[in-house]
Motif scaffolding. Structure first.
Motif, PDB file in Angstrom:
ATOM      1  N   LEU A   4     -30.642 -21.729 -13.509  1.00  0.00           N
ATOM      2  CA  LEU A   4     -30.740 -22.937 -12.695  1.00  0.00           C
ATOM      3  C   LEU A   4     -30.411 -22.574 -11.251  1.00  0.00           C
ATOM      4  O   LEU A   4     -29.310 -22.107 -10.958  1.00  0.00           O
ATOM      5  CB  LEU A   4     -29.778 -24.012 -13.204  1.00  0.00           C
ATOM      6  CG  LEU A   4     -29.979 -24.469 -14.653  1.00  0.00           C
ATOM      7  CD1 LEU A   4     -28.834 -25.384 -15.085  1.00  0.00           C
ATOM      8  CD2 LEU A   4     -31.320 -25.173 -14.808  1.00  0.00           C
ATOM      9  N   ASP A   5     -31.348 -22.773 -10.356  1.00  0.00           N
ATOM     10  CA  ASP A   5     -31.137 -22.482  -8.940  1.00  0.00           C
ATOM     11  C   ASP A   5     -30.772 -23.761  -8.192  1.00  0.00           C
ATOM     12  O   ASP A   5     -31.426 -24.793  -8.362  1.00  0.00           O
ATOM     13  CB  ASP A   5     -32.396 -21.879  -8.317  1.00  0.00           C
ATOM     14  CG  ASP A   5     -32.716 -20.495  -8.860  1.00  0.00           C
ATOM     15  OD1 ASP A   5     -31.761 -19.790  -9.245  1.00  0.00           O
ATOM     16  OD2 ASP A   5     -33.899 -20.133  -8.920  1.00  0.00           O
ATOM     17  N   VAL A   6     -29.744 -23.676  -7.376  1.00  0.00           N
ATOM     18  CA  VAL A   6     -29.280 -24.831  -6.592  1.00  0.00           C
ATOM     19  C   VAL A   6     -29.216 -24.415  -5.126  1.00  0.00           C
ATOM     20  O   VAL A   6     -28.361 -23.618  -4.735  1.00  0.00           O
ATOM     21  CB  VAL A   6     -27.899 -25.318  -7.076  1.00  0.00           C
ATOM     22  CG1 VAL A   6     -27.460 -26.538  -6.267  1.00  0.00           C
ATOM     23  CG2 VAL A   6     -27.921 -25.645  -8.570  1.00  0.00           C
ATOM     24  N   THR A  58     -28.335 -20.984 -20.143  1.00  0.00           N
ATOM     25  CA  THR A  58     -29.298 -21.584 -19.212  1.00  0.00           C
ATOM     26  C   THR A  58     -28.691 -21.734 -17.820  1.00  0.00           C
ATOM     27  O   THR A  58     -29.413 -21.794 -16.822  1.00  0.00           O
ATOM     28  CB  THR A  58     -29.759 -22.950 -19.740  1.00  0.00           C
ATOM     29  OG1 THR A  58     -30.228 -22.808 -21.078  1.00  0.00           O
ATOM     30  CG2 THR A  58     -30.872 -23.537 -18.888  1.00  0.00           C
ATOM     31  N   PHE A  59     -27.377 -21.800 -17.758  1.00  0.00           N
ATOM     32  CA  PHE A  59     -26.653 -21.915 -16.487  1.00  0.00           C
ATOM     33  C   PHE A  59     -27.195 -20.929 -15.452  1.00  0.00           C
ATOM     34  O   PHE A  59     -27.388 -21.276 -14.283  1.00  0.00           O
ATOM     35  CB  PHE A  59     -25.169 -21.649 -16.752  1.00  0.00           C
ATOM     36  CG  PHE A  59     -24.285 -21.608 -15.546  1.00  0.00           C
ATOM     37  CD1 PHE A  59     -23.614 -22.744 -15.120  1.00  0.00           C
ATOM     38  CD2 PHE A  59     -24.090 -20.421 -14.845  1.00  0.00           C
ATOM     39  CE1 PHE A  59     -22.781 -22.700 -14.011  1.00  0.00           C
ATOM     40  CE2 PHE A  59     -23.259 -20.368 -13.743  1.00  0.00           C
ATOM     41  CZ  PHE A  59     -22.602 -21.507 -13.324  1.00  0.00           C
ATOM     42  N   TRP A  60     -27.460 -19.697 -15.886  1.00  0.00           N
ATOM     43  CA  TRP A  60     -27.858 -18.646 -14.955  1.00  0.00           C
ATOM     44  C   TRP A  60     -29.315 -18.772 -14.519  1.00  0.00           C
ATOM     45  O   TRP A  60     -29.759 -18.057 -13.614  1.00  0.00           O
ATOM     46  CB  TRP A  60     -27.639 -17.278 -15.587  1.00  0.00           C
ATOM     47  CG  TRP A  60     -26.209 -17.024 -15.919  1.00  0.00           C
ATOM     48  CD1 TRP A  60     -25.659 -16.898 -17.172  1.00  0.00           C
ATOM     49  CD2 TRP A  60     -25.125 -16.895 -15.003  1.00  0.00           C
ATOM     50  NE1 TRP A  60     -24.307 -16.693 -17.081  1.00  0.00           N
ATOM     51  CE2 TRP A  60     -23.948 -16.685 -15.758  1.00  0.00           C
ATOM     52  CE3 TRP A  60     -25.024 -16.926 -13.608  1.00  0.00           C
ATOM     53  CZ2 TRP A  60     -22.703 -16.515 -15.182  1.00  0.00           C
ATOM     54  CZ3 TRP A  60     -23.782 -16.766 -13.022  1.00  0.00           C
ATOM     55  CH2 TRP A  60     -22.643 -16.557 -13.795  1.00  0.00           C
ATOM     56  N   ARG A  86     -24.748 -26.705 -11.698  1.00  0.00           N
ATOM     57  CA  ARG A  86     -25.331 -26.068 -12.882  1.00  0.00           C
ATOM     58  C   ARG A  86     -24.601 -26.488 -14.155  1.00  0.00           C
ATOM     59  O   ARG A  86     -25.227 -26.826 -15.165  1.00  0.00           O
ATOM     60  CB  ARG A  86     -25.257 -24.551 -12.751  1.00  0.00           C
ATOM     61  CG  ARG A  86     -26.106 -23.947 -11.654  1.00  0.00           C
ATOM     62  CD  ARG A  86     -25.780 -22.475 -11.569  1.00  0.00           C
ATOM     63  NE  ARG A  86     -26.554 -21.792 -10.540  1.00  0.00           N
ATOM     64  CZ  ARG A  86     -26.347 -20.519 -10.205  1.00  0.00           C
ATOM     65  NH1 ARG A  86     -25.410 -19.815 -10.815  1.00  0.00           N
ATOM     66  NH2 ARG A  86     -27.082 -19.952  -9.286  1.00  0.00           N
ATOM     67  N   PRO A 106     -22.596 -24.972  -6.132  1.00  0.00           N
ATOM     68  CA  PRO A 106     -23.749 -24.813  -7.020  1.00  0.00           C
ATOM     69  C   PRO A 106     -23.366 -24.589  -8.480  1.00  0.00           C
ATOM     70  O   PRO A 106     -24.035 -25.096  -9.384  1.00  0.00           O
ATOM     71  CB  PRO A 106     -24.468 -23.587  -6.441  1.00  0.00           C
ATOM     72  CG  PRO A 106     -24.144 -23.642  -4.980  1.00  0.00           C
ATOM     73  CD  PRO A 106     -22.719 -24.130  -4.922  1.00  0.00           C
ATOM     74  N   ALA A 107     -22.281 -23.853  -8.738  1.00  0.00           N
ATOM     75  CA  ALA A 107     -21.862 -23.623 -10.124  1.00  0.00           C
ATOM     76  C   ALA A 107     -21.506 -24.920 -10.817  1.00  0.00           C
ATOM     77  O   ALA A 107     -21.737 -25.083 -12.021  1.00  0.00           O
ATOM     78  CB  ALA A 107     -20.678 -22.654 -10.163  1.00  0.00           C
ATOM     79  N   THR A 124     -28.905 -33.595  -6.495  1.00  0.00           N
ATOM     80  CA  THR A 124     -29.293 -33.702  -7.900  1.00  0.00           C
ATOM     81  C   THR A 124     -28.677 -34.975  -8.456  1.00  0.00           C
ATOM     82  O   THR A 124     -27.473 -35.187  -8.315  1.00  0.00           O
ATOM     83  CB  THR A 124     -28.792 -32.488  -8.697  1.00  0.00           C
ATOM     84  OG1 THR A 124     -29.353 -31.298  -8.149  1.00  0.00           O
ATOM     85  CG2 THR A 124     -29.180 -32.592 -10.159  1.00  0.00           C
TER      86      THR A 124
END
Length: 206
Positions: free
Chosen positions: A176-178, A172-174, A159, A155-156, A184
């Protein structure tokens, strides 16, 4: 890349593992439920010319469960969290709350001694942009049409890909939920990237 070509990269988040369930900075292969859901989702994978996987057990195990013949790409490895590896976010937060707060607020911070968020975004961005210019530099011949790639990544990494591709502010990275086993899609052409937002692979829902 040849003028007019488009490269489409589908990023697939790995299936659920023990480390993911515990919010732990660690690597573990998908658990039994995760493997079943990945196998059920295999038929829903989009068409692709080449498949890649990050080197972690989580991603390689998911790629195998999806039935992919995926090349391991060290450049797509997860964020390096240094000495926090193997520990949960709660454990680190209780022991060093100021370090965690600084890490979450400053993309140039690496209190764990590993990789900063900015370094992750730069590394993943370089891989993405290289694929836009040459989807498969090691291939014996260039693709005869638009290139479609698929990569199983943490997920990181998803993001970081979005932050780079869309030119978003690093914090904004933090936000974003994956979710596990979501896809994607990024399409690159003419020096830019477009996003098709993440969607679950059919058959992967609990």
């Amino acid at each position: 890349m040849r003028r007019g070509w488009v490269v489409r990269i589908t990023l697939v988040a790995p299936a659920v593992s023990a480390a993911l369930r515990q919010v732990r900075f660690d690597d573990a292969p998908p658990d039994a439920a995760g493997v079943r859901r990945a196998a059920a989702a295999a038929a829903a994978l989009p068409h692709h010319d080449m498949a890649f996987t990050a080197p972690s057990d989580a991603c390689r195990g998911t790629a195998a469960a999806l039935g992919l013949d995926a090349a391991v790409m060290p450049e797509l490895r997860d964020l390096d969290v240094g000495r926090w590896r193997g520990r949960s976010l709660d454990e680190v937060g209780q022991e060093a709350p100021e370090e965690v707060a600084g890490w979450l607020s400053d993309p140039a911070a690496a209190p764990h001694g590993g990789e900063t968020l900015l370094e992750l975004v730069e590394r993943i961005g370089a891989w993405l942009d290289a694929r836009r210019e040459d989807p498969a530099p090691a291939a014996p011949a260039a693709p005869a049409r638009d290139a479609r790639l698929l990569a199983v990544v943490e997920p990181a990494v998803v993001r970081a890909s979005l932050v780079h591709a869309l030119g978003l502010p690093a914090p904004t990275f933090w936000r974003l939920d994956v979710a596990p086993l979501t896809a994607t899609e990024l399409s690159g052409r003419a020096g830019r990237w477009n996003l098709r937002c993440g969607h679950p692979l059919a058959g992967s829902a609990p």
